[in-house]
Design a protein around this motif. Structure first.
Motif, PDB file in Angstrom:
ATOM      1  N   VAL A   1      43.101  64.583  33.994  1.00 49.08           N
ATOM      2  CA  VAL A   1      43.674  65.680  33.210  1.00 49.08           C
ATOM      3  C   VAL A   1      42.568  66.273  32.333  1.00 49.08           C
ATOM      4  CG1 VAL A   1      45.452  66.319  31.533  1.00 49.08           C
ATOM      5  CG2 VAL A   1      45.897  64.484  33.184  1.00 49.08           C
ATOM      6  N   PHE A   2      42.438  67.595  32.402  1.00 44.37           N
ATOM      7  CA  PHE A   2      41.454  68.327  31.612  1.00 44.37           C
ATOM      8  C   PHE A   2      41.803  68.233  30.128  1.00 44.37           C
ATOM      9  CE2 PHE A   2      40.562  72.260  29.314  1.00 44.37           C
ATOM     10  CZ  PHE A   2      39.222  72.470  29.570  1.00 44.37           C
ATOM     11  N   PHE A   3      40.771  68.145  29.281  1.00 43.89           N
ATOM     12  CA  PHE A   3      41.002  68.311  27.831  1.00 43.89           C
ATOM     13  C   PHE A   3      39.864  69.117  27.243  1.00 43.89           C
ATOM     14  CE2 PHE A   3      38.389  64.493  27.950  1.00 43.89           C
ATOM     15  CZ  PHE A   3      37.554  64.608  26.851  1.00 43.89           C
ATOM     16  N   ALA A   4      40.180  69.848  26.186  1.00 43.98           N
ATOM     17  CA  ALA A   4      39.185  70.669  25.492  1.00 43.98           C
ATOM     18  C   ALA A   4      38.683  69.921  24.260  1.00 43.98           C
ATOM     19  CB  ALA A   4      39.800  72.002  25.081  1.00 43.98           C
ATOM     20  N   LYS A   5      37.442  70.179  23.922  1.00 46.84           N
ATOM     21  CA  LYS A   5      36.821  69.565  22.740  1.00 46.84           C
ATOM     22  C   LYS A   5      37.657  69.819  21.488  1.00 46.84           C
ATOM     23  CE  LYS A   5      32.545  70.120  20.069  1.00 46.84           C
ATOM     24  NZ  LYS A   5      31.184  70.665  20.111  1.00 46.84           N
ATOM     25  N   ARG A   6      38.203  71.015  21.365  1.00 50.14           N
ATOM     26  CA  ARG A   6      38.974  71.367  20.158  1.00 50.14           C
ATOM     27  C   ARG A   6      40.236  70.532  19.999  1.00 50.14           C
ATOM     28  NH1 ARG A   6      39.843  75.457  23.811  1.00 50.14           N
ATOM     29  NH2 ARG A   6      42.005  75.562  24.553  1.00 50.14           N
ATOM     30  N   ASP A   7      40.707  69.903  21.115  1.00 47.25           N
ATOM     31  CA  ASP A   7      41.913  69.076  21.033  1.00 47.25           C
ATOM     32  C   ASP A   7      41.618  67.656  20.565  1.00 47.25           C
ATOM     33  OD1 ASP A   7      43.701  71.086  21.897  1.00 47.25           O
ATOM     34  OD2 ASP A   7      43.137  70.726  23.986  1.00 47.25           O
ATOM     35  N   LEU A   8      40.341  67.328  20.443  1.00 50.23           N
ATOM     36  CA  LEU A   8      39.965  65.991  19.967  1.00 50.23           C
ATOM     37  C   LEU A   8      39.998  65.950  18.446  1.00 50.23           C
ATOM     38  CD1 LEU A   8      36.825  65.342  22.187  1.00 50.23           C
ATOM     39  CD2 LEU A   8      39.018  64.174  22.369  1.00 50.23           C
ATOM     40  N   PRO A   9      40.168  64.748  17.870  1.00 51.92           N
ATOM     41  CA  PRO A   9      39.984  64.630  16.415  1.00 51.92           C
ATOM     42  C   PRO A   9      38.566  65.081  16.031  1.00 51.92           C
ATOM     43  CG  PRO A   9      40.948  62.612  17.332  1.00 51.92           C
ATOM     44  CD  PRO A   9      40.561  63.482  18.498  1.00 51.92           C
ATOM     45  N   ASP A  10      38.445  65.734  14.878  1.00 55.49           N
ATOM     46  CA  ASP A  10      37.152  66.310  14.456  1.00 55.49           C
ATOM     47  C   ASP A  10      36.008  65.302  14.493  1.00 55.49           C
ATOM     48  OD1 ASP A  10      38.348  68.717  14.061  1.00 55.49           O
ATOM     49  OD2 ASP A  10      38.502  68.537  11.880  1.00 55.49           O
ATOM     50  N   ASN A  11      36.280  64.071  14.046  1.00 56.04           N
ATOM     51  CA  ASN A  11      35.193  63.095  13.942  1.00 56.04           C
ATOM     52  C   ASN A  11      34.729  62.579  15.300  1.00 56.04           C
ATOM     53  OD1 ASN A  11      37.627  61.740  14.331  1.00 56.04           O
ATOM     54  ND2 ASN A  11      36.987  59.940  13.192  1.00 56.04           N
ATOM     55  N   LEU A  12      35.416  62.947  16.391  1.00 56.27           N
ATOM     56  CA  LEU A  12      35.025  62.474  17.725  1.00 56.27           C
ATOM     57  C   LEU A  12      34.419  63.571  18.596  1.00 56.27           C
ATOM     58  CD1 LEU A  12      38.109  60.238  18.608  1.00 56.27           C
ATOM     59  CD2 LEU A  12      35.926  59.539  17.653  1.00 56.27           C
ATOM     60  N   GLN A  13      34.428  64.805  18.116  1.00 59.17           N
ATOM     61  CA  GLN A  13      34.039  65.927  18.978  1.00 59.17           C
ATOM     62  C   GLN A  13      32.580  65.868  19.417  1.00 59.17           C
ATOM     63  OE1 GLN A  13      35.304  69.673  17.333  1.00 59.17           O
ATOM     64  NE2 GLN A  13      37.460  69.109  17.402  1.00 59.17           N
ATOM     65  N   GLU A  14      31.711  65.226  18.657  1.00 56.51           N
ATOM     66  CA  GLU A  14      30.290  65.176  19.006  1.00 56.51           C
ATOM     67  C   GLU A  14      29.872  63.799  19.532  1.00 56.51           C
ATOM     68  OE1 GLU A  14      28.394  68.022  18.764  1.00 56.51           O
ATOM     69  OE2 GLU A  14      30.243  68.990  18.166  1.00 56.51           O
TER      70      GLU A  14
END
Length: 154
Positions: free
Chosen positions: A41-54
């Protein structure tokens, strides 16, 4: 009914558990593998919690809700991290900071420092030669007396 490329087994709003199969934080997206269904399943970076995006998230466990993207493909939303090895504490309180180190002990007192070398002076007894100093003293006294008396006589 039917399905969009293998995603047909998932329903909108269905909550799934999956692991990150691949993720590019520079590209801004990744795929979650729903292991029990064998579906990605596709997910976008913006859907992740902020502290995990990088972070590098491959293999990390997530819970997510399935929705249908505008293009008709399945997409993960409400993505919640379930893991534990990124240095993040998963909802638990962070460990307490270590206690401060104890203060260093005071330096030992310098016992007897002031008395060191007492009574060892080199000049001890140097001016005990009576003759020279007495003669010198007498000469000064005589000169002063003469000066004083000669100014008084004039």
């Amino acid at each position: 009914g039917g399905g969009g490329g293998g995603g047909g087994v998932l329903q909108d709003g269905q909550v799934c558990l999956g692991r990150v199969k691949n993720y590019s934080f520079t590209g801004g997206y990744g795929f979650l593998c729903v292991e029990d269904l064998g579906v990605d399943v596709f997910f976008a970076k913006r859907d992740l919690p902020d502290n995990l995006q990088e972070q590098s998230l491959v293999g990390q466990p997530f819970r997510f809700e399935v929705s249908t993207a505008r293009c008709g493909k399945r997409q993960a939303t409400n993505v919640q991290w379930l893991g534990g090895f990124l240095g993040e504490s998963g909802g638990a309180a962070p460990p307490p900071p270590p206690p401060p180190p104890p203060p260093p002990p005071p330096p030992p007192p310098l016992a007897g420092y002031a008395r060191k070398g007492e009574g060892k002076g080199k000049s001890k007894g140097k001016w005990k030669e009576k003759g020279k100093s007495d003669e010198l003293f007498e000469g000064i006294r005589v000169q002063a007396t003469l000066k004083f008396s000669s100014t008084g006589n004039e």
